[in-house]
Design a protein around this motif. Sequence first.
Motif, PDB file in Angstrom:
ATOM      1  N   PHE A 170       0.815  -1.215   0.000  1.00 50.55           N
ATOM      2  CA  PHE A 170       0.000   0.000   0.000  1.00 50.55           C
ATOM      3  C   PHE A 170       0.852   1.270   0.000  1.00 50.55           C
ATOM      4  N   ARG A 171       2.072   1.216   0.547  1.00 49.44           N
ATOM      5  CA  ARG A 171       2.892   2.431   0.566  1.00 49.44           C
ATOM      6  C   ARG A 171       3.314   2.846  -0.839  1.00 49.44           C
ATOM      7  N   ARG A 172       3.448   1.871  -1.742  1.00 48.75           N
ATOM      8  CA  ARG A 172       3.887   2.183  -3.104  1.00 48.75           C
ATOM      9  C   ARG A 172       2.739   2.263  -4.091  1.00 48.75           C
ATOM     10  N   ASP A 173       1.571   1.780  -3.691  1.00 45.70           N
ATOM     11  CA  ASP A 173       0.444   1.726  -4.626  1.00 45.70           C
ATOM     12  C   ASP A 173      -0.805   2.289  -3.973  1.00 45.70           C
ATOM     13  N   ALA A 174      -0.682   3.519  -3.481  1.00 44.34           N
ATOM     14  CA  ALA A 174      -1.760   4.117  -2.693  1.00 44.34           C
ATOM     15  C   ALA A 174      -3.066   4.171  -3.453  1.00 44.34           C
ATOM     16  N   TRP A 175      -3.031   4.788  -4.627  1.00 40.32           N
ATOM     17  CA  TRP A 175      -4.273   5.025  -5.350  1.00 40.32           C
ATOM     18  C   TRP A 175      -4.803   3.737  -5.974  1.00 40.32           C
ATOM     19  N   GLY A 176      -3.901   2.862  -6.392  1.00 35.71           N
ATOM     20  CA  GLY A 176      -4.364   1.575  -6.903  1.00 35.71           C
ATOM     21  C   GLY A 176      -5.117   0.795  -5.846  1.00 35.71           C
ATOM     22  N   ARG A 177      -4.628   0.875  -4.605  1.00 43.15           N
ATOM     23  CA  ARG A 177      -5.289   0.171  -3.512  1.00 43.15           C
ATOM     24  C   ARG A 177      -6.689   0.713  -3.269  1.00 43.15           C
ATOM     25  N   LEU A 178      -6.812   2.037  -3.226  1.00 46.01           N
ATOM     26  CA  LEU A 178      -8.121   2.643  -3.001  1.00 46.01           C
ATOM     27  C   LEU A 178      -9.077   2.322  -4.142  1.00 46.01           C
ATOM     28  N   LEU A 179      -8.565   2.351  -5.374  1.00 45.18           N
ATOM     29  CA  LEU A 179      -9.421   2.048  -6.516  1.00 45.18           C
ATOM     30  C   LEU A 179      -9.849   0.586  -6.531  1.00 45.18           C
ATOM     31  N   ARG A 180      -8.962  -0.320  -6.105  1.00 49.09           N
ATOM     32  CA  ARG A 180      -9.356  -1.736  -6.053  1.00 49.09           C
ATOM     33  C   ARG A 180     -10.471  -1.960  -5.038  1.00 49.09           C
ATOM     34  N   THR A 181     -10.348  -1.305  -3.876  1.00 49.74           N
ATOM     35  CA  THR A 181     -11.411  -1.425  -2.877  1.00 49.74           C
ATOM     36  C   THR A 181     -12.712  -0.834  -3.404  1.00 49.74           C
ATOM     37  N   ALA A 182     -12.626   0.359  -4.018  1.00 51.36           N
ATOM     38  CA  ALA A 182     -13.826   0.983  -4.574  1.00 51.36           C
ATOM     39  C   ALA A 182     -14.436   0.115  -5.671  1.00 51.36           C
ATOM     40  N   SER A 183     -13.582  -0.503  -6.468  1.00 47.48           N
ATOM     41  CA  SER A 183     -14.103  -1.341  -7.543  1.00 47.48           C
ATOM     42  C   SER A 183     -14.806  -2.572  -6.990  1.00 47.48           C
ATOM     43  N   PHE A 184     -14.255  -3.163  -5.937  1.00 49.92           N
ATOM     44  CA  PHE A 184     -14.900  -4.328  -5.337  1.00 49.92           C
ATOM     45  C   PHE A 184     -16.274  -3.955  -4.790  1.00 49.92           C
TER      46      PHE A 184
END
Length: 308
Positions: free
Chosen positions: A71-85
């Motif tokens: 998550f430290r290196r992929d902040a926005w990807g992590r948030l988008l994956r959660t939002a997408s789920f």
Amino acid sequence: MHGADPKVDPNPNSYPSPAPGPDPGPGLFGPDSVTWQLHADPIMWIAGIRALYLQALHPRAVRGVAQNSDFRRDAWGRLLRTASFVGRITYGTAPDAEAAGARIRGIHRRLSAVDPATGERFGVDDPELLLWVHCAEIDSYLHVARRSGFPLTDAQADAYVGEQREAARLVGLDPVGVPGDTARLARYFAEVRPELAATPEAFDVVRFLTAPPVPAVLRPLRALVWPAVAGTAFGALPPYAHALYGRDAPPRAAADRRLRVAGRLLRAVPAAVRWRLPPGHIPRAVARLGPDTRPSVRRLPSGEPEVP
């Protein structure tokens, strides 16, 4: 947080899509549910950040994330994956939602973490951890939405908590053991509070959310906008969370004013614009089911909305 956000977490577009059929149906919740209306509100982005702050206060849950996540290196990807789920299980077809849940359960089954205090290894799919993540998320969605001006009656809030047992089932929980209304949700938090603590990993999450990494060209925009976003989400935490983080809780009225301002600003963006932003599940659902299924507070089932 959904247990852990592992390095192998799937791309939001990599879930298998159901085979086309004559009638894909409305999905697990449908246009007549509270969930359908609430999850379309843009304040959910702030609610999701509040959920991360809260989820980080469970020592085992946050260690499961810290030991399995980038998550430290992929902040926005992590948030988008959660939002997408969340978007996929809310607005996708039932087979699509089931496929997304199966994918998440499969990932979690392969992951574990170690408690540094005891040396014990535990699975991130431990039902107690999954229940904490679920309840912290649902509590955040509900509290932030209502306090920001989204008009839910008490009966509608109870209905939402009950509907979300379907989401809990998808991540591997038995719905029978999941709170089904706001009173039982409150009892759950009262019971779990002695287990909560602000560990070093929790403070890592706070530091990360205070200034998530962005490309250099976007840093001025982050400096301008993000402190208000993160501060509004943090201010919406319950008083006991502020105490665990070693901070004074803001007055409830001040926190609510910030949420109402955020709600007005976010809702001022036309739905036709914001629903087209990633992950974009709502336009696909409306195209599938017809324009009269567009999410709206006017579609909230049962009861007159309260005036915020």
